[in-house]
Design an enzyme around this catalytic site. Structure first.
Site, short mmCIF file in Angstrom:
data_model
loop_
_atom_site.label_atom_id
_atom_site.label_comp_id
_atom_site.label_asym_id
_atom_site.label_seq_id
_atom_site.Cartn_x
_atom_site.Cartn_y
_atom_site.Cartn_z
N MET A 207 -9.10 31.44 -1.60
CA MET A 207 -7.95 32.21 -1.14
C MET A 207 -6.99 32.46 -2.31
O MET A 207 -6.41 33.55 -2.42
CB MET A 207 -7.24 31.46 -0.01
CG MET A 207 -6.27 32.32 0.77
SD MET A 207 -7.06 33.73 1.56
CE MET A 207 -7.31 33.09 3.21
N LYS B 208 6.34 -7.13 8.86
CA LYS B 208 5.33 -8.16 9.05
C LYS B 208 5.87 -9.39 9.78
O LYS B 208 5.20 -9.96 10.64
CB LYS B 208 4.75 -8.56 7.69
CG LYS B 208 3.50 -9.43 7.82
CD LYS B 208 2.82 -9.61 6.47
CE LYS B 208 1.51 -10.37 6.63
NZ LYS B 208 0.83 -10.54 5.33
N PHE C 278 7.10 -5.77 -2.97
CA PHE C 278 5.74 -5.29 -3.18
C PHE C 278 5.28 -4.44 -1.99
O PHE C 278 5.42 -4.86 -0.84
CB PHE C 278 4.79 -6.49 -3.37
CG PHE C 278 3.36 -6.08 -3.52
CD1 PHE C 278 2.93 -5.35 -4.63
CD2 PHE C 278 2.42 -6.40 -2.54
CE1 PHE C 278 1.61 -4.96 -4.76
CE2 PHE C 278 1.10 -6.01 -2.67
CZ PHE C 278 0.68 -5.29 -3.78
N GLN C 279 4.76 -3.28 -2.27
CA GLN C 279 4.27 -2.33 -1.27
C GLN C 279 5.36 -1.96 -0.24
O GLN C 279 5.08 -1.80 0.93
CB GLN C 279 3.01 -2.86 -0.56
CG GLN C 279 1.81 -2.90 -1.50
CD GLN C 279 0.49 -3.08 -0.79
OE1 GLN C 279 0.40 -3.71 0.25
NE2 GLN C 279 -0.57 -2.50 -1.37
N GLU D 144 -6.08 6.69 4.13
CA GLU D 144 -5.16 6.83 5.26
C GLU D 144 -4.95 8.29 5.66
O GLU D 144 -4.71 8.60 6.82
CB GLU D 144 -3.81 6.18 4.95
CG GLU D 144 -3.85 4.66 4.90
CD GLU D 144 -4.21 4.12 3.52
OE1 GLU D 144 -4.60 4.92 2.63
OE2 GLU D 144 -4.11 2.90 3.31
#
Lengths: 610, 217
Positions: free
Chosen positions: A520, A205, A155-156, A93
Site C-alpha cells: 500500500m 502483585k 523492576f518491570q 502479548e
C-alpha cells in the site's frame, strides 16, 4: 484437537477439592464453563485476590484467555491453574490482545487477555488501541508491581493505567483484595454494555497475593452505563417520514449493526422497503453481498457503485457507524445532498463528523425494529434502484490477468472464496491484501470478517486467526474454515504466533499475498511521491513456506495460476495450520481508490486517475 | 505496463461522472440557507460533577486535550458530598465543539453529570498578584478599589489577593500593571448557576437524586 476448547484439563489438580466440605453445596470448580455455570451460577470459594479475579471471570462467563506469563501476573496464572477457563499462551502479548479481540468479534463475547507488568502490559497496548478504535469488547488484565513499589520505577513497572487511559473505555487500578473480584467483573461487563470497547484492570502483585474470602458478586456494569436501547418515539416518527419521502434512499450499515446482533432486522428493514444497502468496512457481513440490493462496501477502496450511491443519495440511513474519514473522504463532498438519519448507541457519535438531521440514539436492532414499524410506505425509488444497478454494470469489480504478468492477488482471494462455505471466517493484516480480501470475497454472514479497521494494525491477521479459530471451536463449530489473508510485511510482524497455531493444532489456513513490498505504501509512493520507493521494497523476505515447515506447519509455495487451486485445496484439507506463500504481482494496485480526503464519487479506476 | 487491460478498472473517468451540486461545510452540515453559516467559536463554561476517584482529573483533561479542544482554565474541588468533586472548565470552541466536549465527558465513567453553565451563572476567579513595593499607598488604594486584600507587604514587594468575575479581574490586572507585576497566579474561573437551576444538568441515568444533582423537573 478442537475439543480441548470445551473440556477441562484431565490432570486438573482442583478435582480433589470436590470433596472439600466447603465446596459441597457449590458447583465443582473444575466443571467446564459451559452454559450450566455461566453468569447466574455460583462462584467458588476464594482465599486470595488472584482466586477472586478468576472466580469473577468464571462468574462473568469468560471461557478463554490469551496471554503470556510473567512476574507480576504470576498469582493470577496460579489461580487459573485450577480454573475451567482455557488459557492459550501466546508468543507475544500483542498476539494475546489481537487474539482476544478476534475471539470476541467471532464469539460476540468480550475477549480476555492477560499480561504481566511493564513490558507485558506495554506489549498489549497496540491490541487494546485496536479494539478501542473498532469498539470491540475486550478485557485486559495486567500484573503490576506491589503497591508499595508503585511510582518508584520498580523492576518491570509501567504506569499501565496512565498509558492505557486514552485507549480504553475505562480502566481500573485494583488496590483492594476484597474488592478485586467485583472490579474485574464490572470491567468485563462494562466492556460489552452500550457501545462496546476494551477495559483494563491493573492488578498489583501484593493485592492478588493478599488473603480474602470475599467471593465476588455477579458481574455488573456500573450504574448508568447501560443505555436505553429505544430511541425517542417522536424522533423515530420524524426519521420515518424523511425515509418515506426520499427519492434516493440508501442504507449504510456499520460495524455497530453486527455488534448489536442487528443484521437480521437490518436485512428485513432494507428488503421490506427495497432500499439499496452499502456497508462500511467493519459492517461487512451485516448484509449479504450477493443480494440484489447490496452495493457492497463504500469508502476509500470500496466499490465504485457504493461510492456513486453514497454521493447521490438524498436520504442516508446510517446505522452503527462513526463516519470515519476512510469512509467519508472529504466531509464537504460526503453524501452532500442527503438528509442523514443516524442510529447510534453512543450520543457522542451524533454529529461528530457528519451532521445528523435525524439522530436516533439507541441500540441498532431495537431502533431498526422501531423504524420498521414506523415507516409505513416504502419510499418511491424505482428509478433510484435502477440507477444503482446500472452503476454496478458501469463500474464492475474486475481485474485483468494478462499472460505476461505474474499471479494476481485478487485471483487468490476468489479461489479461496469459491473453495469455502459462506460461514468461513476471514482475518487479515493491514495493507493491499486486506483490501483485496474485502473486495473480491463475497461476504454474506456477520462475524465472518475480522480485520483491523480504525487503527490499521499490520500484523493483526495471524493472532486474529488464532482467536477466531479458538472462538469457532468454543462455539462448537470446528468445521468452519478460518482463512487468514496476510501480506508479506504484515505476516512478518506477528508470524511468531504460528508457533501457537502449531502447538494447539489449530486448523487455520494462512494465505500470504507476497509481493515483496509494503504494497500500500508502494502504491501511494507511485501515486503521490513520484515512485520513490523509500523503505517499501521488501525484497529481503524469507521463504514463508519453509519458515512454516520450521514451525511445524504445512508450507506451500505458489508462483502461477495453475498452482492456485490445488494449493488451496491441499491447505484447506490439511488438519492443522497451513501457510501458502503466494508470490503475486508486485506491481498490482488496489482500485478503485478515493484519494485521501477526496470526493467519494471521484474514485480513481486507474493509477493515472489518481 | 503490458496494455490497457492491465491499467485499471472499466468505467467513465472521474470528471465524466455526474456529481451532485450540494456540499457540506467542515462541520458536516449540508450547506443550505438554514445551516450555511460556519459557527464562530465562543467561550463556554462547562461544569461537571465527578466521582472523586484517583485519576479523574487526568481522564478529563486528557480527553479534552487529545481531541484538540482548547482549555482556557480548569478548576477542581470537592463538593458537600463525600466522594464527589466539581470540575469547572472554560473553553473557547464552536457550538458543535462545545457539544462534543459535553458528550465526550459524559462518556467517562467517573463523570456523574456535565453541562454548559448558562450565561447568567455566577462565575468567579481568585488571583494572587505580586507587584513592586515602592508605592505602597497607591497599591493599597488600587487594591481597595477592586475589593482586593493585601496579603503580604515588604520593602520590595506587595502581594494582593483579588476575586471576582472575569471583567473585574482583567480591569484590576490592568490597574496593577502601573506598579510592575512581578508574579501572578490565577486559579481559573469557577462557576455556579443562579437560583434553583442545577449547575451541571443532564444527569447520567442511575445517579439521579444525589444531593448535588437536583432534579431538574
Amino acid at each position: 484437537m478442537s475439543d480441548s476448547a470445551t473440556h477441562p484439563r484431565e490432570d486438573d489438580p482442583d478435582a480433589e477439592q470436590a470433596s472439600d466440605p466447603a465446596d459441597a453445596d457449590g458447583p465443582d470448580a473444575a466443571e467446564p464453563a459451559g452454559e450450566e455455570n455461566r453468569p447466574d451460577g455460583e462462584t467458588r470459594q476464594v482465599s486470595t485476590g488472584a482466586e477472586s479475579v478468576v472466580a469473577a471471570l468464571e462468574a462473568a462467563g469468560a471461557e478463554t484467555a490469551f496471554g503470556v506469563q510473567g512476574g507480576a501476573i504470576m498469582p493470577v496464572y496460579d489461580a487459573l491453574y485450577s480454573s475451567s477457563i482455557r488459557h492459550l499462551t501466546m508468543a507475544h502479548e500483542q498476539g494475546a490482545a489481537h487474539a482476544a479481540d478476534a475471539y470476541g468479534v467471532v464469539a460476540g463475547e468480550p475477549g480476555l487477555c492477560l499480561a504481566t507488568s511493564g513490558p507485558g502490559a506495554t506489549n498489549l497496548v497496540t491490541g487494546i488501541a485496536d479494539a478501542d478504535m473498532d469498539s470491540d469488547a475486550m478485557l485486559a488484565l495486567t500484573g503490576q508491581v506491589p503497591t508499595e513499589f508503585v511510582g518508584n520505577d520498580a523492576f518491570q513497572e509501567t504506569d499501565t493505567v496512565g498509558v492505557t487511559r486514552p485507549i480504553t473505555k475505562h480502566n481500573y487500578f485494583a488496590d483492594d483484595a476484597d474488592a478485586i473480584g467485583d472490579v474485574v467483573g464490572e470491567a468485563f461487563e462494562l466492556s460489552r454494555v452500550g457501545r462496546p470497547g476494551p477495559t483494563l484492570v491493573d492488578l498489583p502483585k501484593n493485592v492478588t497475593l493478599d488473603d480474602t474470602e470475599k467471593t465476588p458478586g455477579p458481574a455488573e456494569a456500573p450504574a448508568g452505563t447501560d443505555p436505553d436501547p429505544r430511541a425517542r418515539e417522536d424522533a423515530v416518527e420524524a426519521a420515518a417520514r424523511a425515509i418515506e419521502d426520499a427519492d434516493r434512499p440508501l442504507c449504510l450499515f456499520g460495524g455497530g449493526v453486527i455488534k448489536a446482533e442487528a443484521s437480521e432486522v437490518a436485512r428485513e428493514f432494507a428488503r421490506t422497503h427495497e432500499i439499496p444497502v452499502t456497508t462500511t468496512m467493519p459492517g461487512i457481513g451485516s448484509f449479504p453481498e450477493d443480494d440484489e440490493l447490496s452495493l457492497s462496501w463504500a469508502g476509500m477502496h470500496g466499490t465504485g457503485y457504493a461510492n456513486m450511491a453514497i454521493t447521490h443519495t438524498d436520504c442516508l440511513i446510517a446505522v452503527g457507524t462513526r463516519f470515519d474519514d476512510r469512509l467519508t473522504g472529504g466531509i464537504d463532498t460526503f453524501a452532500p445532498e442527503a438528509e442523514v438519519v443516524h442510529v447510534d448507541i453512543d450520543p457522542a457519535e451524533i454529529s461528530k463528523n457528519v451532521y445528523a438531521d435525524y439522530p436516533l440514539i439507541g441500540d441498532a436492532g431495537t431502533v431498526l425494529e422501531q423504524l420498521l414499524e414506523a415507516v409505513r410506505d416504502a419510499p418511491d425509488a424505482d428509478e433510484w434502484r435502477e440507477q444503482c444497478q446500472e452503476w454496478k454494470e458501469t463500474y464492475p469489480m474486475t481485474y485483468a490477468t494478462p499472460d505476461d504478468e505474474p499471479l494476481k492477488p485478487q485471483f487468490v482471494v476468489e479461489a479461496f472464496d469459491e473453495a469455502t462455505d459462506d460461514d468461513t471466517i476471514v482475518t487479515t493484516g493491514v495493507g493491499q491484501h486486506q483490501m483485496w480480501a474485502s473486495q473480491f470475497w463475497t461476504y454474506t454472514e456477520p462475524r465472518t470478517w475480522v480485520s483491523s479497521h480504525g487503527l490499521g494494525t499490520m500484523g493483526y491477521g495471524v493472532p486474529a486467526a488464532i482467536g477466531a479459530r479458538v472462538a469457532a471451536d468454543a462455539m462448537g463449530e470446528p468445521d468452519r474454515d478460518v482463512v487468514c489473508f496476510d501480506g508479506d510485511g504484515s505476516f512478518l510482524m506477528t508470524m511468531q504466533e504460528l508457533s501457537v497455531a502449531v502447538r494447539e493444532d489449530l486448523n487455520v489456513t494462512f494465505a500470504v499475498l507476497n509481493n515483496e513490498y509494503i504494497g500500500m505504501v508502494r502504491q501511494w509512493q507511485d501515486a503521490f511521491f513520484e515512485g520513490r520507493h523509500m523503505a517499501s521494497d521488501y525484497n529481503w523476505m524469507p521463504e514463508f513456506d519453509k519458515l512454516a515447515e520450521a514451525f511445524g506447519a504445512l508450507g506451500i509455495r505458489v508462483d502461477g495460476y495453475d498452482e492456485v487451486a490445488p494449493a488451496v485445496e491441499e491447505a484447506l484439507a490439511y488438519d492443522g495450520p497451513a501457510v501458502i506463500d503466494f508470490h503475486v504481482d508486485p506491481e498490482e494496485n488496489v482500485l478503485p481508490m478515493v484519494p485521501s480526503g477526496g470526493a467519494n464519487g471521484r474514485f480513481a479506476l486507474t493509477e493515472d486517475q489518481l | 505496463m503490458s496494455g490497457e487491460d492491465a491499467a485499471g478498472m472499466p468505467g467513465p473517468a472521474p470528471d465524466e461522472r455526474p456529481q451532485p451540486e450540494g456540499r457540506r461545510n467542515l462541520e458536516g452540515h449540508r450547506i443550505d440557507p438554514v445551516v450555511e453559516a460556519e459557527h464562530d467559536s465562543r467561550r463556554a463554561v462547562i461544569s461537571a460533577l465527578v466521582e472523586d476517584e484517583p485519576g479523574v482529573l487526568a481522564r478529563v483533561s486528557g480527553l479534552v486535550s487529545r481531541r484538540q479542544f482548547n482549555i482556557e482554565s480548569l478548576t477542581v474541588g470537592p463538593t458537600t458530598v463525600e466522594g464527589h468533586s466539581r470540575i469547572t472548565m472554560v473553553v473557547e470552541e464552536t457550538d458543535p465543539g462545545i457539544d462534543q466536549i459535553e458528550k465526550q465527558m459524559a462518556k467517562l465513567k467517573p463523570v456523574i453529570s456535565v453541562g454548559e453553565v448558562s450565561g447568567s451563572a455566577v462565575t468567579s476567579e481568585l488571583v494572587l498578584l505580586k507587584v513592586h513595593g515602592e508605592e505602597p499607598d497607591k497599591v493599597h488604594a488600587v487594591a481597595e478599589m477592586y475589593d482586593g486584600r493585601t496579603l503580604d507587604a515588604g520593602p520590595k514587594t506587595i502581594t494582593v489577593q483579588l476575586t471576582g468575575d472575569e471583567s473585574k479581574i482583567d480591569d484590576a490586572i490592568d490597574a496593577f500593571d502601573q506598579f510592575g507585576i512581578i508574579e501572578i497566579a490565577r486559579t481559573g474561573q469557577t462557576a455556579l448557576a443562579r437560583g434553583n437551576i442545577p449547575t451541571a444538568p443532564g444527569e447520567k441515568p442511575g445517579t439521579a437524586g444525589e444531593p448535588t444533582t437536583p432534579n431538574t423537573q
